[in-house]
Scaffold this motif. Structure first.
Motif, PDB file in Angstrom:
ATOM      1  N   HIS A   1      33.633  39.647  32.763  1.00 13.80           N
ATOM      2  CA  HIS A   1      34.023  37.853  33.105  1.00 13.80           C
ATOM      3  C   HIS A   1      34.100  37.506  32.428  1.00 13.80           C
ATOM      4  O   HIS A   1      35.374  36.462  31.986  1.00 13.80           O
ATOM      5  N   GLY A   2      34.008  37.598  31.014  1.00 13.08           N
ATOM      6  CA  GLY A   2      33.647  36.570  29.499  1.00 13.08           C
ATOM      7  C   GLY A   2      35.220  35.498  29.076  1.00 13.08           C
ATOM      8  O   GLY A   2      35.049  34.998  29.082  1.00 13.08           O
ATOM      9  N   LEU A   3      36.107  36.342  29.980  1.00  6.39           N
ATOM     10  CA  LEU A   3      37.340  35.968  29.199  1.00  6.39           C
ATOM     11  C   LEU A   3      37.949  35.028  30.890  1.00  6.39           C
ATOM     12  O   LEU A   3      39.434  34.556  30.234  1.00  6.39           O
ATOM     13  N   SER A   4      37.873  35.540  31.854  1.00  3.37           N
ATOM     14  CA  SER A   4      38.502  34.557  32.501  1.00  3.37           C
ATOM     15  C   SER A   4      38.784  33.182  32.545  1.00  3.37           C
ATOM     16  O   SER A   4      40.150  33.067  33.137  1.00  3.37           O
ATOM     17  N   GLY A   5      38.223  32.883  32.729  1.00  2.00           N
ATOM     18  CA  GLY A   5      38.632  31.158  32.190  1.00  2.00           C
ATOM     19  C   GLY A   5      39.360  31.095  31.725  1.00  2.00           C
ATOM     20  O   GLY A   5      40.023  30.177  31.902  1.00  2.00           O
ATOM     21  N   ARG A   6      39.641  31.487  29.991  1.00  2.00           N
ATOM     22  CA  ARG A   6      40.098  31.768  28.724  1.00  2.00           C
ATOM     23  C   ARG A   6      41.821  31.627  30.319  1.00  2.00           C
ATOM     24  O   ARG A   6      43.075  30.790  29.401  1.00  2.00           O
ATOM     25  N   VAL A   7      41.459  32.630  30.809  1.00  2.00           N
ATOM     26  CA  VAL A   7      43.027  33.324  31.059  1.00  2.00           C
ATOM     27  C   VAL A   7      43.307  32.507  32.410  1.00  2.00           C
ATOM     28  O   VAL A   7      44.923  32.539  32.080  1.00  2.00           O
ATOM     29  N   ARG A   8      42.467  31.999  32.726  1.00  2.00           N
ATOM     30  CA  ARG A   8      43.117  31.418  33.863  1.00  2.00           C
ATOM     31  C   ARG A   8      43.498  30.061  33.298  1.00  2.00           C
ATOM     32  O   ARG A   8      44.368  29.392  34.186  1.00  2.00           O
ATOM     33  N   GLU A   9      43.173  28.924  32.872  1.00  2.00           N
ATOM     34  CA  GLU A   9      43.909  28.497  31.754  1.00  2.00           C
ATOM     35  C   GLU A   9      45.041  28.472  31.378  1.00  2.00           C
ATOM     36  O   GLU A   9      46.112  27.185  31.574  1.00  2.00           O
ATOM     37  N   ALA A  10      45.096  29.101  31.301  1.00  2.00           N
ATOM     38  CA  ALA A  10      46.708  29.363  30.134  1.00  2.00           C
ATOM     39  C   ALA A  10      47.322  30.011  31.458  1.00  2.00           C
ATOM     40  O   ALA A  10      48.749  30.039  30.799  1.00  2.00           O
ATOM     41  N   SER A  11      47.130  30.859  32.108  1.00  2.00           N
ATOM     42  CA  SER A  11      48.098  31.636  33.313  1.00  2.00           C
ATOM     43  C   SER A  11      48.354  30.657  34.513  1.00  2.00           C
ATOM     44  O   SER A  11      49.404  30.522  35.165  1.00  2.00           O
ATOM     45  N   GLY A  12      47.422  29.826  34.605  1.00  2.00           N
ATOM     46  CA  GLY A  12      46.932  29.483  35.838  1.00  2.00           C
ATOM     47  C   GLY A  12      46.413  30.715  37.069  1.00  2.00           C
ATOM     48  O   GLY A  12      46.919  30.171  38.591  1.00  2.00           O
ATOM     49  N   ALA A  13      46.418  31.363  36.801  1.00  2.00           N
ATOM     50  CA  ALA A  13      45.932  32.598  37.546  1.00  2.00           C
ATOM     51  C   ALA A  13      44.771  32.607  38.224  1.00  2.00           C
ATOM     52  O   ALA A  13      43.503  31.756  37.852  1.00  2.00           O
ATOM     53  N   TRP A  14      44.847  33.243  39.401  1.00  2.00           N
ATOM     54  CA  TRP A  14      42.877  33.132  39.984  1.00  2.00           C
ATOM     55  C   TRP A  14      41.864  33.771  39.656  1.00  2.00           C
ATOM     56  O   TRP A  14      43.042  35.090  39.334  1.00  2.00           O
ATOM     57  N   ILE A  15      40.806  34.006  40.329  1.00  2.00           N
ATOM     58  CA  ILE A  15      40.422  34.798  39.644  1.00  2.00           C
ATOM     59  C   ILE A  15      39.595  35.481  41.100  1.00  2.00           C
ATOM     60  O   ILE A  15      38.936  34.162  41.906  1.00  2.00           O
ATOM     61  N   ALA A  16      38.586  36.384  41.584  1.00  2.00           N
ATOM     62  CA  ALA A  16      38.126  36.957  42.556  1.00  2.00           C
ATOM     63  C   ALA A  16      37.118  38.222  42.446  1.00  2.00           C
ATOM     64  O   ALA A  16      37.463  38.842  41.184  1.00  2.00           O
ATOM     65  N   MET A  17      36.114  37.702  42.667  1.00  2.00           N
ATOM     66  CA  MET A  17      34.502  38.216  42.671  1.00  2.00           C
ATOM     67  C   MET A  17      33.808  38.054  43.662  1.00  2.00           C
ATOM     68  O   MET A  17      34.133  37.937  44.336  1.00  2.00           O
ATOM     69  N   HIS A  18      32.791  39.729  44.074  1.00  2.00           N
ATOM     70  CA  HIS A  18      32.323  39.887  45.534  1.00  2.00           C
ATOM     71  C   HIS A  18      31.851  38.775  45.130  1.00  2.00           C
ATOM     72  O   HIS A  18      30.598  38.053  44.570  1.00  2.00           O
ATOM     73  N   ALA A  19      31.275  38.190  47.191  1.00  2.00           N
ATOM     74  CA  ALA A  19      29.980  36.417  46.650  1.00  2.00           C
ATOM     75  C   ALA A  19      28.834  36.694  46.340  1.00  2.00           C
ATOM     76  O   ALA A  19      28.326  36.029  45.455  1.00  2.00           O
ATOM     77  N   ALA A  20      28.163  37.839  46.221  1.00  2.00           N
ATOM     78  CA  ALA A  20      26.834  38.191  45.845  1.00  2.00           C
ATOM     79  C   ALA A  20      27.078  38.312  43.935  1.00  2.00           C
ATOM     80  O   ALA A  20      25.560  36.990  43.314  1.00  2.00           O
ATOM     81  N   ASP A  21      28.064  38.025  43.321  1.00  2.00           N
ATOM     82  CA  ASP A  21      27.930  37.933  42.450  1.00  2.00           C
ATOM     83  C   ASP A  21      28.636  36.575  41.958  1.00  2.00           C
ATOM     84  O   ASP A  21      28.166  35.731  41.106  1.00  2.00           O
TER      85      ASP A  21
END
Length: 354
Positions: free
Chosen positions: A89-109
Motif C-alpha cells: 500500500h506504500g505508494l498508493s497515495g502518491r499514485v492517487r496524487e499523480a493520477s486522481g485514481a481511486w484506492i480500494a481496500m477491505h474495510a477491516a484493513d
C-alpha cells in the motif's frame, strides 16, 4: 515470512497475457527483494493491484515499468490493495496524487490504516511496551521502547482508501470480471482477487487468482496479531487464515499470481502444503508446552529460518506475535491453556485422557 526465495531473476516487466502485466517493484533492505505489482487493463484505463513500498527507487521503478507497459502513472484509473502492509500500500497515495485514481481496500484493513494515521508514534511505543511485557519479553529487549530515539517509523501515514472492497462482489472494473475473496489471517482485511476469465494459455482451472501474501509458492506468510489496543475482542488470526486457505482452494484457479516470488499453477497442492505446515507446527508447539512457557519463551524455542540469537530486534517482535497467534489457536481448540495466576501469563499443553 519463512521459506525459499525466487527460482531465478524475472524480467522487470512481465506480460502474463489477457491484459495483465507485472512489475517487480523493489523493497529496500528486505530479503523479499520486491513486490509484484500487477497492471490490469480495463476499458477505463489501467488498474494496479498493489503499488509497492514508498521509496524513491521503488517509485522510479513503478513509473518506468508503467512506461514500458505503454502507459504512465498519470493514466492509472484505480488501485486495488490486497492488504495494508507498506510493501503493498506504500505508494498508493502518491499514485492517487499523480493520477486522481481511486484506492480500494477491505474495510477491516481500512480501519487499521485509519488507526495508524490517527496514532502518534508515542502511542505505538507504549502499546508495544505493554504488549511485549505481557508476553514475557526481557527488560533488555523492552528498554529501547521506553526511551525511544526520535525517528520516523515506516508506514505511519498510509493513504486512506476511498472505496471499500466488498467480499464476494465484483469490483467496478469496466470490461473485467474481478471478484473479491476475503482471506483474513495475514491481516484482518486481506483479500485475494479472482479474475473470472479464461486463462490466456488455456490452462485447466477457473481463471486466475491475485493472491497478495495469502498464498505464495515458497514462503509461509506471517500470521500474527492485529488488534485495536482499545478493543478487548480476542481474535484467532491463525484460525482465520486456515479457513481462508480452504476457501481459496475450493476456487481451483488455473494459476496463482502472488505478490512475491513467481506465479504457479497448482493451487490445491500449495494449500495442502500450508495446511500441513501449520498442523505440524501446532503439534511441535504442543510438545514445547509440556512445560509452562510465556509467548516470548515459546518464540525462543520455535523453529525459524535462522537461530534465535541471529534474529534481528524487530523480527523478534514479529516472531513473538506469531507465537501468540499459534497459542490463540491452541487455546481455542482446547489443546492448551493459560496457567492460572501466572504473570506474565504462561501457557501449558492440555493433557488428554489417560
Amino acid at each position: 515470512m519463512t521459506g525459499s526465495q525466487d527460482r531465478e531473476p524475472a524480467p522487470a516487466v512481465y506480460d502474463h497475457g489477457g491484459g495483465v502485466r507485472s512489475l517487480r517493484v523493489p523493497i529496500p533492505d528486505n530479503p523479499l527483494g520486491h513486490t509484484l505489482v500487477y497492471v490490469v487493463d480495463t476499458d477505463r484505463g489501467p488498474v494496479l493491484i498493489d503499488t509497492g513500498w514508498d521509496d524513491p527507487e521503488s517509485w522510479d521503478t513503478l513509473a518506468s515499468g508503467l512506461t514500458a507497459c505503454g502507459t504512465s502513472v498519470s493514466e492509472i484509473h484505480g488501485v486495488v490493495i490486497t492488504h495494508h502492509h507498506p510493501d503493498h500500500h506504500g505508494l498508493s497515495g502518491r499514485v492517487r496524487e499523480a493520477s486522481g485514481a481511486w484506492i480500494a481496500m477491505h474495510a477491516a484493513d481500512t480501519a487499521v490504516v485509519r488507526r495508524t494515521r490517527d496514532a502518534r508514534p508515542e502511542r505505538w511505543f507504549s502499546y508495544m511496551t505493554a504488549k511485549l511485557t505481557a508476553a514475557g519479553a526481557p527488560e533488555a529487549h523492552i528498554a529501547p521502547l521506553r526511551t525511544p530515539r526520535p525517528r520516523a517509523l515506516p508506514g505511519l501515514s498510509p493513504a486512506l482508501p476511498d472505496r471499500d472492497i466488498v467480499p464476494g462482489e465484483l469490483l467496478d472494473l469496466a470490461g473485467r470480471r474481478l471478484r473479491a475473496i476475503w482471506t483474513p489471517g495475514h491481516t484482518p482485511g486481506h483479500v485475494c482477487l479472482h479474475l473470472e476469465e479464461d486463462h490466456p494459455a488455456r490452462l485447466p482451472g477457473h481463471g486466475r487468482l491475485f493472491s497478495g501474501d495469502h498464498l505464495l509458492p515458497g514462503i509461509t506468510p506471517h500470521i500474527g496479531l492485529y488488534e485495536d489496543p482499545d478493543d478487548a475482542t480476542v481474535t484467532d488470526p491463525l484460525g482465520d487464515y486456515l479457513d481462508s486457505l480452504e476457501r481459496v482452494g475450493r476456487l481451483a484457479p488455473a494459476e496463482v499470481l502472488p505478490a512475491h516470488q513467481h506465479p504457479f499453477p497448482d493451487t490445491a497442492a500449495r494449500v495442502r502444503e500450508l495446511l500441513h505446515h501449520h498442523e505440524a507446527r501446532l503439534t511441535t508447539l504442543l510438545a514445547l508446552l509440556a512445560e509452562p512457557l510465556t509467548p516470548w519463551q515459546l518464540a525462543e524455542r520455535m523453529e525459524w529460518n535462522r537461530p534465535w540469537a541471529q534474529i534481528p530486534y524487530g523480527s523478534r517482535n514479529i516472531a513473538v506475535s506469531e507465537a501468540e497467534a499459534h497459542l490463540r489457536r491452541l487455546v481455542k481448540l482446547g489443546r492448551a491453556e493459560a496457567v492460572p495466576g501466572s504473570e506474565p501469563v504462561r501457557y501449558v499443553a492440555v493433557q488428554g485422557p489417560a
